[in-house]
Design an enzyme around this catalytic site. Sequence first.
Site: not given
Lengths: 300, 484
Positions: A137, A200, A236
């Site tokens: 991430d 995300k 996400k």
Amino acid sequence: MTIPFPTLNSPPIDQVGVVQRAKRFCTRSIKNESKMQGLKMVLNMIDLTTLEGMDTPGKVRQLCTKAKQVHAAVAGLPTVAAVCVYPNLVAIAKQELLGTSIKVASVATAFPSGNSSLDIKLAEVAYAIDSGADEIDMVISRGRFHTGDYRYVFDEIAAVKEACGKARLKVILETGELGTFDKVRLASDLAMEAGADFIKTSTGKIKPAATLPVTLVMIEAIRDYHRRTGRQVGMKPAGGISKSKLALHYLVMVKETLGNDWLNNQWFRFGASSLVNDVLMQIVKQKTGCYQAPQYFSAD
Amino acid sequence: MNQSPENQWPLSPALESQDHLQLEKSYGLFIDGEFVSSTGSKKYASINPATEQRLSRITESTPQDVDVAVRAARKGYDRHWSRMKPSERGKYLFRIARLIQERSRELAVLETLDGGKPIRESRDVDLPLAAAHFFYYAGWADKLDYAFPNRRPRPLGVAAQVIPWNFPLLMAAWKIAPALATGNTVVLKPAETTSLTALRLGEILQQAELPPGVVNIITGHGNVGKALVEHPGVDKVAFTGSTEVGKTIQASLAGTRKRSTLELGGKAANIIFADASIDQAVEGVINGIYFNQGQVCCAGSRLFVEESVAQQVIEKIKDRVQSLIIGNPLDKNTDLGAINSRQQLNTIQEYIDVGLAEGAIRYQPEAPLPDEGFWCRPTLFTQVSQASRIAREEIFGPVLAIQTFRTVAEVIQKANNTPYGLSAGVWTNKGSKIFNLSSQLRAGVVWANSYNQFDPTSPFGGYQESGFGREGGLHGLQAYLDIH
């Protein structure tokens, strides 16, 4: 002087329209079997996360146990999707989750600010992957983005993607620092073009974190990108989702915007930690007809 | 991969309960503050268009009933309403507004049962707006001198109000609230297929202890409406409905002292420019044409898309139409409910056939429809021409006619090329374009980057064959006052 980024043609986003549309998903009434099925889906899509300065191997081990066995009292529950930790704790998590299908995700690239050199960021990614991370991430360089240096942001994402090798790359836009939906849309398009496997919303360190409207803007970008290129990109939302009802409304939004293909943890994740116990509480309520006290659910 | 639940996620039924709703087997007329029997004996069934089951029996008023109702309204005007202090009139309106709010669940369920519209719409749109209209006009009741300074506004007397079946209670509120606030009394005739919420409003007026005769409600078919507007005791006629009926009413009023406002049909243009926020514009198109199954006078039934984005927009509309849920209107997840009557369904189907015969390309989702009741899938036509009947005539159903354009001048000309002129929508990211279009489009309402936004403070009404007069806002008071 900054070089204008030439290839992107992101549409403008009407803020009022997005907020109205997002509200509409909240009027969907999710009952009985669809509620149970939805709750299990939510559980199975969670990236169980701990990102604290005071994280220790002990804390991460506990979290991994929870990931494997979310609630022993109810049989047949799915596991969560992944455990998300800082790079120095990836090895511990990997060891704990050996032999399960639960992924280990690691934040990297000078999380959460992203304010470091590309070399250091790439080295951090390599460290996380060498320690066993399945997913990375990363955060984008918001400062560069705001100065209009989109080429830099693009190249950085592309470089991190390359460094990821087989690991899947989630690109955190930190929407709470982008200011407008127009910029969220632009950053989404940019990240996908640069090779993101997932986009995300947030680090969880900045407020506002994930919201339904901002997630809608991002999944509409995913839909357009998929239509244009045929490549599927995951979503996400992270931070600020702690109640099952809200999580179910996210799923309704995904289903009605992206379709059934995104309704699994390969393509949709929740970055959350306290959400797990609320979902469990609702599942037990659906099964037994009454709510149980929070003491019956392990707090990690 | 982790354990993953199956890839489909249908929503379980989520029916709004109707146990709390009690319906009479048969209804009389609401005259002089009481529910009374007709002088005749004719009744007809009011059915649920989603099941074709009978809900109750409604009275077909006789000409004598009409006369009695108008006389009651006159008496109510002379004895009570015209003598009352304006602030007292306001109190009654506030009370009615609060009672509508208190009983909104019951009214929403009844509206959905009787009219076929989704409970989500009756709950989230019809009922809140109906209460809002009463609240808004309640506030004006004692401030008319401020609304029209130095003009000495005076009420007109007895207002005959004939309303349509698409928003039964909301239209009743649009009509009754300004009439009462300005000191007039009312005889209201709801549409024959949707009288139940109006009759329930009669109960609310009793509960509010409104003086007798101030509002009277008579039911029946078109001939009852005709007798009402032609009654010599009427001072003002307010009609919402079809252009065809509107024209007959206007003809019958010629040469009389009666004042009138007509809110008639429409064939609104919804215009999408290439620089628009496309996904939000698509949502606006969906809301514009499929809200209340397209049975809306201001429905955005003509879509004009700039050619460079037409393909993209049409694909997105098709995608979105696929996700609409059609079925039981009482299910909280239903997006499209039943068509109001078999007659209306037949009209819509005829127009769909016309569209096909004219060579337009039809698209409908493959959603299954219930066996009983009156249903029409959300429909869109591409390759429609300005000359096509489906682009010229009001269909009053979930049927969208899509055309393309190249320049601003072209789309203004095409959008204005209609006998109607009730509403329009403009979708662009450019403010200057919005100002340009909104000043050149001949429509009573122009929505910019939104559609179907209603508020009691905002006047609503048409140009040309969409009627005249405005309802809502300060303008809505004018229609019920003598200010000359």
